[in-house]
Design a protein around this motif. Sequence first.
Motif, PDB file in Angstrom:
ATOM      1  N   SER A  21       7.521 -11.582   9.485  1.00 35.90           N
ATOM      2  CA  SER A  21       6.240 -10.667   9.952  1.00 35.90           C
ATOM      3  C   SER A  21       5.722 -10.385  11.402  1.00 35.90           C
ATOM      4  N   SER A  22       4.658 -11.415  11.773  1.00 41.34           N
ATOM      5  CA  SER A  22       4.433 -11.174  12.752  1.00 41.34           C
ATOM      6  C   SER A  22       4.622 -10.812  13.953  1.00 41.34           C
ATOM      7  N   HIS A  61       4.490  -7.116  13.283  1.00 44.53           N
ATOM      8  CA  HIS A  61       2.996  -7.067  13.680  1.00 44.53           C
ATOM      9  C   HIS A  61       3.470  -6.142  15.037  1.00 44.53           C
ATOM     10  N   TYR A 105       4.209  -3.447  16.119  1.00 44.75           N
ATOM     11  CA  TYR A 105       3.302  -2.193  15.729  1.00 44.75           C
ATOM     12  C   TYR A 105       1.578  -2.384  16.836  1.00 44.75           C
ATOM     13  N   TYR A 151      -7.240  -3.647  14.053  1.00 44.84           N
ATOM     14  CA  TYR A 151      -6.242  -4.120  13.698  1.00 44.84           C
ATOM     15  C   TYR A 151      -6.160  -5.778  14.304  1.00 44.84           C
ATOM     16  N   TYR A 206      -5.414  -8.665  11.247  1.00 45.75           N
ATOM     17  CA  TYR A 206      -3.773  -9.721  10.938  1.00 45.75           C
ATOM     18  C   TYR A 206      -4.544 -10.620  10.518  1.00 45.75           C
ATOM     19  N   LEU A 260      -1.177  -7.212   4.517  1.00 47.67           N
ATOM     20  CA  LEU A 260      -0.169  -6.930   5.502  1.00 47.67           C
ATOM     21  C   LEU A 260       0.900  -6.047   5.029  1.00 47.67           C
ATOM     22  N   LYS A 315      -3.366   0.194  10.231  1.00 48.93           N
ATOM     23  CA  LYS A 315      -1.981   1.083   9.912  1.00 48.93           C
ATOM     24  C   LYS A 315      -2.341   2.145  10.412  1.00 48.93           C
ATOM     25  N   SER A 363       7.161   0.231   7.846  1.00 48.43           N
ATOM     26  CA  SER A 363       6.602  -0.619   7.057  1.00 48.43           C
ATOM     27  C   SER A 363       6.880  -0.625   5.466  1.00 48.43           C
TER      28      SER A 363
END
Lengths: 128, 717, 509
Positions: free
Chosen positions: C311-312, C315, C318, C337, C341, C389, C403, C428
């Motif tokens: 997941s990191s 991100h 993103y 963000y 985060y 998240l 986001k 996402s």
Amino acid sequence: MVPEALFFSAILFVIGVVGVLTRRNAIIIFMCVELMLNAVNLSFIGFSRLYGASGQVFVIFVMSVAAAEAAVGLAIIIAIFRHHETVDLKNINLLKGWCSNCPWPNRVECIRLPAPSPSWCGCCRYCR
Amino acid sequence: MHPLAGSIAELVWLLPILPLIGFVINGAISLFTSFHAGPADPSAAHGEHDVAHAGHEAPDTHDEHAAPKRAPLHAIVTIVGPLVLLLAFGLGVAIFVAMPSHMATPFVKTFFAWMPVGTDLPIHWAFQVDQLSVMMVLFVTGVSALIHIFSVGYMGDDPGYARYFAFLNLFVAFMLVLVLGASYPVMFVGWEGVGLVSYLLIGFWFNDKANADAGTKAFIVNRIGDFGFLIAMFLIWSNVGTLDFSGVAAGVGSLPAGGPLLTTICLFMLLACTGKSAQIPLYVWLPDAMAGPTPVSALIHAATMVTAGVYLVARSSFLFSLSPVACLTVAVIGAVTALFAATIGLKQWDIKKLLAYSTVSKIGYMFIGVGVGAYVAGLFHVITHSFFKALLFLGAGSVIFGMHAAYHHTHSTEDAQDMRNMGGLRAYMPLTFVMMWIATLAISGIPIFAGFFSKDEILGSVIARAADSTLADVHWLGIPGSAVLYAVYVLALAGAFLTALYMTRMMLYTFHGPNRTGVEEQAHLHEAPPLLTFPVVVLGVLSVLGGIINLPAFLHLPAGWTGALDQWLAPVVGDATLHVTHGVAAETPHEVALVGLAIVVAIAGIVTAFVKLKPAALVPKRDAQPATGFERVLENKYYVDELYDRTVVTPVVAVSRSFLWKGIDAGLIDGVLVNGSAWFMRGLARSGSWLQTGQVGAYAWAIVIGVLAVLGAFTLR
Amino acid sequence: MMSFDLSIPGQLSLALLPELVLAVGAMLLLLIAAWGRESDARARTVGMLAIVLSLITMAIIVWMWLSGAKATPGIIAVDSFRWATDLVILIATIITIALGLDYARVEQLVSAETYVLVLLASAGMMLLTSARDLIMVFLGIELMSIAVYILAGVNRRSAKAAEASLKYFLLGAFSTGFLLYGIALIYGATGSTDLATIGTKVTGATIGSQPMLLAGIALLLVGFAFKVAAVPFHMWTPDVYEGAPTPITAYMAAAVKAAAFAALFRVWREAFPGALGSWHLALWWLAALTMVVGNIIALVQKNIKRMLAYSSIAHAGYLLVAVVANNQLGSAAFLFYVLAYTLATMGAFGVVIAVGEPGERHQQLSDFAGLWTVRPWLAAAMAVFMLALLGFPIAGGMGFFAKWYVLQAALDATHPETGLAVLLVLTSVLSAGYYLAVVMAMFMRPRSADAPALRPVRTPTFLVVYASAIILLFFGIFPGGFTGLARNSVPTITASAPSASPPTAVAGR
């Protein structure tokens, strides 16, 4: 003079990279990384002919950082040796998210088995 | 420098915060008591009796059988609930007093940047203090405070007492956000908030499924309206570039007046209004909403929330006045609803349902008012209506309270809200009787009473606009605007006749004639306690005197006595009104004659009721024969619920079940798209995981390949 | 109003006051830690003092920020962007130490030096966020990384931790080689390591004829991409995150990434806007690949720490979109963000610690089944973190706006990055597959019969988890205040950059 320095610096850097890619021994890989850093140092020395002494100052910085890195790196390698009694990276792969010995088709993760059998497949140290 | 800057109006943020504090305290008490007393179980607390009264409210008045079990923190709720409202009302009055007599521009207080969406749409949390919002604040907090006091007596023995006051406080907080918001999004927060609380309070006795269903129905019908609000907001933003009221008012001039775009915006906004204010075609939720406690019906579903649609049209007068077609649509919907709901009201037996249809009908009049560009008249009717309709509901609440107490003592399972079970209550509840007659005369439009002046101003404006206005010049669905307006007038007049008729009918059946409650129960019928009658009396006085705030010019009173509200609201809606009336002050032709006609019609309605209806011949509900013919159609509310059920609900459910659910959702989406793509993705992910060998060498290779790829990408410029 | 002349050593030290206070304080703590016998109580004292030191540093930063400190152009920046990122880093530091106190108790670890190393790493990160010179960037990255290499293996009893440490160290040193070579080549091409000077020399017109410069930028990008774990330089991330002690994993996922991204933003906005045509393609693909690969592989992870690692990675993808956008909105979006985060990720790791058992067992998804029935508030907080998240509105708090602002930055770029924006939204959606799986397990599955009884949640973890959840929710409902702060922080770092995109015309006008 400068192009030659840059050329040999690049050669040295590539030798370092190739060493990292082909060797399995943690210490040798680390030495190859040091080789790469020293290749960069050579470039800085070369550029200092163009732009003055600042390039040579950078080399001092890089060398001190590399020394610190060496101290930490060797300590880590000793820690690994205590656990595995080897520094061959081929044998050091507990962490990969799946279990290479697992007989189950699902190679993604060690799995929990249905109730009557032991709760973990227990096929390796990772599964416990 | 605005004249209000630095004055008490700076404290406007406190207005919604005060009831919000009440909500927090009462909500905490509610949570606390429910944790410590086990899960609230109203049916257990009410006993077997109220289970039999399914579908009707049941305030517990077991005072003689057993000492009422009061929640430990009851007293705090009793103090906090109404107190925050009184404080808010006091603050509202202070702001009102601080306002200069003629304030040309609104005082906008921006608190913080709420949702900065890029540089194009800075949405601020801002409140707007102007004549319109202060007027709304005064009557919302004032009427709310009275109804809170009434609730202390009415709901005192309910196990959900703290929860009830928490919701009621929350409602006022959201209502104040609605009327104070300086932009459409802030207003929308209040708009949605009051809808939420309305849902919570309709289903307050949620152990009964019918009540919970009524709440759900209100919620769903209102969502249709909210869709309209959102679309209207999107259209305004994309075409005007801002959502502040002042910004839109200034920017709307660049749009073509009367063009399709403005009409579309206004019609979507109208859709929102028909949902919130219960107009055709979205009125169906309001009668069912009577499942909530009676004070809630008085506050939310009669006096304040349902008039939010009228407020929205008045607030957006700068939009509506530029679109004559949308204005005429508003007026026509109002007129048709007014007459339609009035006819249904004729044959209702449940006293609260009757009042609910009366509310629908009266909001129709308000729509006529704001629809023909007589914004002040429409808002005037909002205020007077809030007085007499809250009075009617609270009076009905007193009656139900008494009826219920009587039935409760005899453990009867009769319906405490059916008028066929009442009759002759005049003898038992004299004060309520007088107050209810005052409200009936007010709603019927008998002179001196408040409703007369406001209704008359609306009717007069319709005739004035029909004679000469921008509305009369356009065509609505091919019909000349003036003809439409004359038709609206006729419908409204017919509705006025029916209003007088059904209201008198309610009075006759409830308070006159012989008592039909039951021999045993009669001994237990008595006037409501002072805590209930005090707010009723205050509202009674207001229903008599409320007209004073906007007396008509034809009375030739000394200057300063006539048209106070007209002058007060002129800075807000004056320009819009002038736009509709070709820029000149409207003159109503033959005004005195029209007023006379309206009075005659109202008296005719009352007289007809007295002549035609025979309360003595009425039988209690248990003995009543089913109605026949047109009466039956009326009693069943034109079968509109059934029509919606057949044409909308059943087909939607059927299509959803067989096609959308089993075919599309389960088959295509779940089967192929979701599960299929999930399998595909999992497959990809597994192969990705296989690359994760745990070998440093492999990772180094990945890095080097990445380096080469990045270097390659840099040469491909 | 403070103004520093960076050419005077005394004033330069003053401008570096927060870093100096943190580093010197950390040394003093090391002395306390090393004095006498190692004991649990002493380690806890050092941990507490480390939190206090971080708070003092935060106070200094806030004070310097509020007093509007400024500096002449030089090797470090004195601007709001630095202060804002520093505060996020210090928040992450405090959370790490708090979680570490709990973790040490659960795992029966006694190592006071952990907290000192965290402080030193944070000092390196703060140096990194302030660097306006490539050599300072190198020093910052190394100061941070060397400390984190050790931290990953600080649990000496765990073979997995040692392996994580070794992998991180070898690959990190390897990538440092590329980074340093990049710096050398850029220095060779422009004759300077100062970002502003480079910015004036790197212009679109001549760049095609400077292969050395291009190669330098490319290798520098590789160095950053490794630190932020962009695909394909991400391979170390899942392994290291899984093997490292959980608080350190949280620290790496949040603070290390935030600091590396802050440096990436500053370098790219100040030095290389002129080379946009050259780096655009590479960064575009890095962002796209990172989003896609990170999200897809996360789908099948059953270990929560590993899932959070992927997941990191996602991100990071993103955030790379915001880098590609290369405008002011992008930098503002980054600040918003990174706070969202940081709170969500560290909070989630806090819940992992609260649910886990000694020896880092019970970190599988199945161990979260039925958490709602035994620890409802913990489950609710975890749901907030997962939804944040995921970028879910309201219930996900700040996550949604985070986001949203990145998307806005992408679409507002001079050449709108529509493709990346669409990919961001699509991936996402994909991420719902694993975030909601956690929520579903917690709320909709029964607790398994052989699940161990949960330990009571200790105070530090309690504070971290619930404070994070509440802050996330609060700024999710009222994002305005923080966004304004983020926006105002940004223009200062872009002084030398050409002005960003013109305000877009109102649609439909």
